[in-house]
Each structure stands twice: as structure tokens, then as C-alpha cells.
Design a protein around this motif. Structure first.
Motif, short mmCIF file in Angstrom:
data_model
loop_
_atom_site.label_atom_id
_atom_site.label_comp_id
_atom_site.label_asym_id
_atom_site.label_seq_id
_atom_site.Cartn_x
_atom_site.Cartn_y
_atom_site.Cartn_z
N ASN A 7 0.79 -1.23 0.00
CA ASN A 7 0.00 0.00 0.00
C ASN A 7 0.83 1.28 0.00
N ASP A 8 2.05 1.23 0.52
CA ASP A 8 2.92 2.40 0.53
C ASP A 8 3.78 2.37 -0.74
N PRO A 9 3.63 3.36 -1.64
CA PRO A 9 4.40 3.34 -2.89
C PRO A 9 5.90 3.47 -2.68
N ARG A 10 6.30 3.88 -1.46
CA ARG A 10 7.74 4.03 -1.19
C ARG A 10 8.30 2.88 -0.35
N GLU A 11 7.56 1.76 -0.31
CA GLU A 11 8.07 0.59 0.40
C GLU A 11 9.47 0.23 -0.13
N PHE A 12 10.37 -0.07 0.79
CA PHE A 12 11.72 -0.54 0.50
C PHE A 12 12.62 0.56 -0.08
N SER A 13 12.10 1.75 -0.39
CA SER A 13 12.96 2.81 -0.92
C SER A 13 12.95 4.05 -0.04
N TYR A 14 12.02 4.12 0.90
CA TYR A 14 11.92 5.27 1.80
C TYR A 14 13.22 5.51 2.56
N ILE A 15 13.99 4.47 2.84
CA ILE A 15 15.23 4.60 3.61
C ILE A 15 16.23 5.52 2.92
N ILE A 16 16.18 5.61 1.60
CA ILE A 16 17.09 6.51 0.88
C ILE A 16 16.88 7.95 1.34
N GLU A 17 15.62 8.32 1.49
CA GLU A 17 15.28 9.67 1.98
C GLU A 17 15.80 9.88 3.39
N VAL A 18 15.67 8.87 4.25
CA VAL A 18 16.13 8.96 5.63
C VAL A 18 17.65 9.19 5.67
N ILE A 19 18.38 8.42 4.88
CA ILE A 19 19.84 8.54 4.85
C ILE A 19 20.26 9.92 4.34
N GLN A 20 19.60 10.36 3.30
CA GLN A 20 19.95 11.67 2.72
C GLN A 20 19.65 12.81 3.69
#
Length: 296
Positions: free
Chosen positions: A49-62
């Protein structure tokens, strides 16, 4: 083997305590599949349901890199090296992951809305026993609580970056970065970046945006293996890939503690039919109506 062992040492996923309950929200077809076939459906990760599943962490690191790296050159060097695989930072080539979701919330209006206020059910399981049953006949890649709080996500990344990985080399974080500044191809610096990258890919599976906090998700991640049969189900006009997580028939009954009927599934037949269905399968567990009251 050495790399895998080292990753396991630096990764920390919080797993559920003993003598607790996991709740699985589903619709009637899901209940029947679980009880008739002793199988759950695990959804392909990029269809959640979350379109940023598995990729949201990139935003956190940045986001956090600005406060972590006082030295701008260190920041640029680090980000350049951990993201140099581009789009494959999260999704490794030729690897597919499937997710089976539970919740620690017994009666969630958020999850009812997603899984059907009118037709949904919530199955309560003994956490320790259901994990053992799933693991007995399925290779669980990872399982644990989903982390929603941005501050907690940053703590995981900081611990990985500044403590766990440097300690595995017997060096400080500054030592590793200085080696990279001296020579970007330095083997220790490059190995540390690869270790961070691989560990972050695992954490990526368990980091979600704070807006999903009310789901209180506990998830199981499965890696697609050769010969694994991928099936498809229809949802609102499109197809969703999934795999069946099947438990052994010899295990007999599942560790069900009870079933809750969705708030708007308020026909007396919903509860009555489920009670009789469970009885026919040999289960003597309570079937309750949701405590949430909705007018429409």
C-alpha cells in the motif's frame, strides 16, 4: 559466508515477545485460504500500500547525512559510494521479495479501512506458535517490527554507520572516512560502504513513513527462490503478485486465539457463519464484533 555472518552481527531487528498476539487482517477469502489450505498470501513488495516501500530509507539517509557529516567532503564521498549502484540500492538485481503482514493492534480502524469495513475479518494468533509454524516449512528471510518514528530510524542508521561497522574493522568511523578521503579505492573504505549498503537494504524492508504508524505492523519477508510459484489476485481492477506461505498439513490446527468481525460487517450472519465455520474445522475460539462503531 563471512559477509553474511558479519551482516547478521550488525543487523538488529526487534522481534515480538513471547506470549503475545499477532493479528492478521483479511477478507473472507483470506480466512478460508488460511484455514482450508493452511496458507497465507505474501504480497510482492512493490505492490504494497505504501508506494515508497523498501525505498523510503534513501530519503532517511539523505536527510540525516546533513547533520551527521560536519565535513561536506565526507558527506559527498559517503553518499556517492553507497548510492553508486543507482536504482539498485534497494532492489538487488534478480532478487524479489514478498511480504506477509500482521499487526499488534487488535481493532484498527486504519486496517479495517484497507481490508474491508464491510467484509473484513481479523484473525488473532499466538505469536510464538505461528512464527514457528511458518518457519517450519518456509524460509523466512527476515521478520520483525516495522519502524515508523524518524528519530528511531536515524538511530538505527547511526548505530550502523558510526558503531557497528567501524567496530567490525577495529577502527573508528573517522578512521574509515579518512582512509576513503586518502584513496577512494581504499579496500577498507570500500568494504565498509558495501557493508553499510547491504545492511541498509535489510533495514529498508522495515522502515515506513510515520503516517503509517497506526498499522503497528509486524512483517515477514520472504525471498523468491528458483521454482517458487508466483500467483496473481485481482484488486480494484489490477493484478497483484503473491506467493503462498503454506504450513504443513501434519501440523493440524493453527494457533488461533479468536476472530474479530469488521465494524460494518454487522449482519448477524457474519458472526454466526464464522462461528459455525470454525466449529466445522475443530476450533473452539471466540468470534467477536469490532468495538468500533461506525454510522456509515
Amino acid at each position: 559466508m563471512e559477509g553474511k555472518a558479519m551482516r547478521n552481527q550488525i543487523i538488529h531487528l526487534k522481534t515480538i515477545e513471547r506470549n503475545t498476539t499477532l493479528y492478521h487482517y483479511t477478507q473472507i477469502a483470506g480466512v478460508q485460504g488460511i484455514l482450508d489450505e493452511k496458507s497465507f498470501w505474501a504480497t510482492k513488495s512493490d505492490f504494497l500500500n505504501d508506494p515508497r516501500e523498501f525505498s523510503y530509507i534513501i530519503e532517511v539517509i539523505q536527510q540525516m547525512s546533513g547533520s551527521v557529516f560536519k565535513n561536506k567532503e565526507w558527506k559527498e564521498l559517503f553518499l556517492k559510494n553507497i548510492f553508486k549502484e543507482g536504482d539498485h540500492f534497494v532492489y538487488e538485481k534478480n532478487k524479489e521479495f514478498f511480504v506477509l503482514a500482521f499487526s499488534t493492534c487488535s481493532d484498527s480502524i486504519t486496517l479495517w479501512a484497507e481490508f474491508g469495513n464491510e467484509t473484513g475479518y481479523n484473525m488473532a494468533f499466538d505469536s510464538e506458535k505461528i512464527i514457528k509454524k511458518i518457519a517450519k516449512s518456509n524460509a523466512i528471510a527476515y521478520h520483525g517490527y516495522v519502524v515508523y518514528a524518524l528519530e528511531e530510524q536515524r538511530d538505527y542508521i547511526l548505530d550502523l554507520m558510526q558503531k557497528k561497522i567501524p567496530e567490525s574493522f577495529g577502527l573508528s568511523f573517522a578512521d574509515i572516512m579518512n582512509r576513503g578521503m586518502t584513496s577512494e579505492s581504499d579496500p577498507v573504505f570500500q568494504k565498509a560502504c558495501r557493508m553499510f549498503q547491504k545492511a541498509a537494504k535489510i533495514y529498508a524492508m522495515f522502515f515506513k513513513q510515520e503516517g503509517f504508524t497506526e498499522e503497528r505492523e509486524y512483517r515477514f519477508v520472504f525471498k523468491k527462490s528458483e521454482g517458487m510459484n508466483v500467483l496473481f489476485r485481482e484488486k480494484e481492477g489490477f493484478l497483484i503478485p503473491y506467493i503462498k506461505i503454506t504450513m504443513l498439513e501434519s501440523d493440524n490446527k493453527l494457533p488461533i486465539r479468536g476472530i474479530t468481525v469488521a465494524p460494518k460487517n454487522d449482519s448477524d450472519l457474519a458472526r454466526k457463519g464464522m462461528e459455525y465455520y470454525l466449529h466445522r474445522h475443530g476450533y473452539q475460539v471466540p468470534v467477536e464484533l469490532s468495538r468500533i462503531k461506525l454510522r456509515y
